[in-house]
Design an enzyme around this catalytic site. Sequence first.
Site, PDB file in Angstrom:
ATOM      1  N   HIS A 267      -2.924  -4.734   3.114  1.00 29.86           N
ATOM      2  CA  HIS A 267      -3.105  -3.290   3.274  1.00 29.86           C
ATOM      3  C   HIS A 267      -4.467  -2.850   2.774  1.00 29.86           C
ATOM      4  CE1 HIS A 267      -3.102  -1.562  -0.830  1.00 29.86           C
ATOM      5  NE2 HIS A 267      -2.547  -2.716  -1.147  1.00 29.86           N
ATOM      6  N   CYS A 268      -4.874  -1.649   3.201  1.00 27.15           N
ATOM      7  CA  CYS A 268      -6.046  -0.970   2.646  1.00 27.15           C
ATOM      8  C   CYS A 268      -5.624   0.439   2.252  1.00 27.15           C
ATOM      9  CB  CYS A 268      -7.213  -1.001   3.629  1.00 27.15           C
ATOM     10  SG  CYS A 268      -6.859  -0.339   5.270  1.00 27.15           S
ATOM     11  N   THR A 269      -6.478   1.430   2.443  1.00 30.27           N
ATOM     12  CA  THR A 269      -6.122   2.794   2.056  1.00 30.27           C
ATOM     13  C   THR A 269      -5.290   3.492   3.119  1.00 30.27           C
ATOM     14  OG1 THR A 269      -8.026   3.069   0.589  1.00 30.27           O
ATOM     15  CG2 THR A 269      -7.052   5.072   1.473  1.00 30.27           C
ATOM     16  N   THR A 275      -7.268  -3.134   7.452  1.00 31.72           N
ATOM     17  CA  THR A 275      -5.964  -3.690   7.813  1.00 31.72           C
ATOM     18  C   THR A 275      -5.880  -3.908   9.315  1.00 31.72           C
ATOM     19  OG1 THR A 275      -4.880  -2.655   5.916  1.00 31.72           O
ATOM     20  CG2 THR A 275      -3.478  -3.231   7.796  1.00 31.72           C
TER      21      THR A 275
END
Length: 373
Positions: A267-269, A275
């Site tokens: 995941h990222c933000t 992602t």
Amino acid sequence: MKKALLAATAVASALTASLVAAPAATAAAPSTGWDLPWTTHHHSRTSVPFTEATVTAAHAAPGATAGTGGTFTLKWKAPGTKRVEIKANGKVVAQGGPEGTATVSGLPAADRQWFDFTPDRGVGLHLADRLVKLEGTANLRDAGGYRTTTGRWVKMGEVYRSDALSKLTAADLAKLQRLRVRTVFDLRMESERTTDPDKVPAGATYTVADVFAGSGSFQAMPKSPDEAVKAMVDAEKAMVSGDGGKKAYTQVFEGLERDRDRAVLFHCTAGKDRTGWANAALLTALGVPGDTVMADYLASNDYRKAANDAILSHLPAAQAAVYKPMLDVRPEYLNSGYDEVKAKYGTFDRYLKDGLGIDARELKQLKKDLLVG
């Protein structure tokens, strides 16, 4: 400064980190019907007769109540078969011929409702709705459930992609633990991780795989929508050829290949750019056709619509016009990543081998683990 503006600034800065060294953008490929121009597809016989099979939950729309029970639409096409039977919880809930649609409701509550599509010949499929509905995420979904160019299928329940995990509730964490999430890769920058540290399910291994590590922060925000689009295109290229990106995605691929006690989550933000490339690269490596990969990538626009609209609604019109390209995913963004692969490596297999260190043996093992058929 309003909270929404702070959120937009955080997202934008995360997505456009250190683009100074990134190559200039090239012309985007068409937004529909595209495929990787340097890939040759080899169609072969497969033991899975399904050419299409989907599960869609009626409660999967953003902002809906977290799913228990619910209503599901099942669709399938299995040319050459005479009968398809679909079970949930061991009971037949739908059946029909080689092509059909069914609506199912009244099932007992479950973390994810799984359906077994069983044809009268060949191998069946174990499928669920792609979105995993949690209170603390908007864009956590299964990477699987897609058909490859050779007729095999990517398993569901093995790999998940997501936005930030910092707002997970205790119930969310318990659900992810029950879904066997054993490994979490955090693709975010240090500033993001410090401000909003991950919450991970008990027993899971947490690994930092910072896509923009060592590149510094992007200091000047775009001043126009065109500048914002260019920033996003350049960021995508940096994910492919930047040192941080190569190291981070190597970590993810090696983790996927190594961890047989899945599931793996990256995941990222916002769960859409860093992602998005991780998932696009994985699906491409597994042989999923380009138009399917693009559709999966663009789905973030639907899953994140409510969150993005809330941010933009608190901004002046001129500022919202600049931020919108950074909150979107667009075909030219993902295509610029593939353009960079072609420019730097020539073929996607060379990108896997030379850029990420994934050789033919490891790729074969990954396909063995993650594909059905």
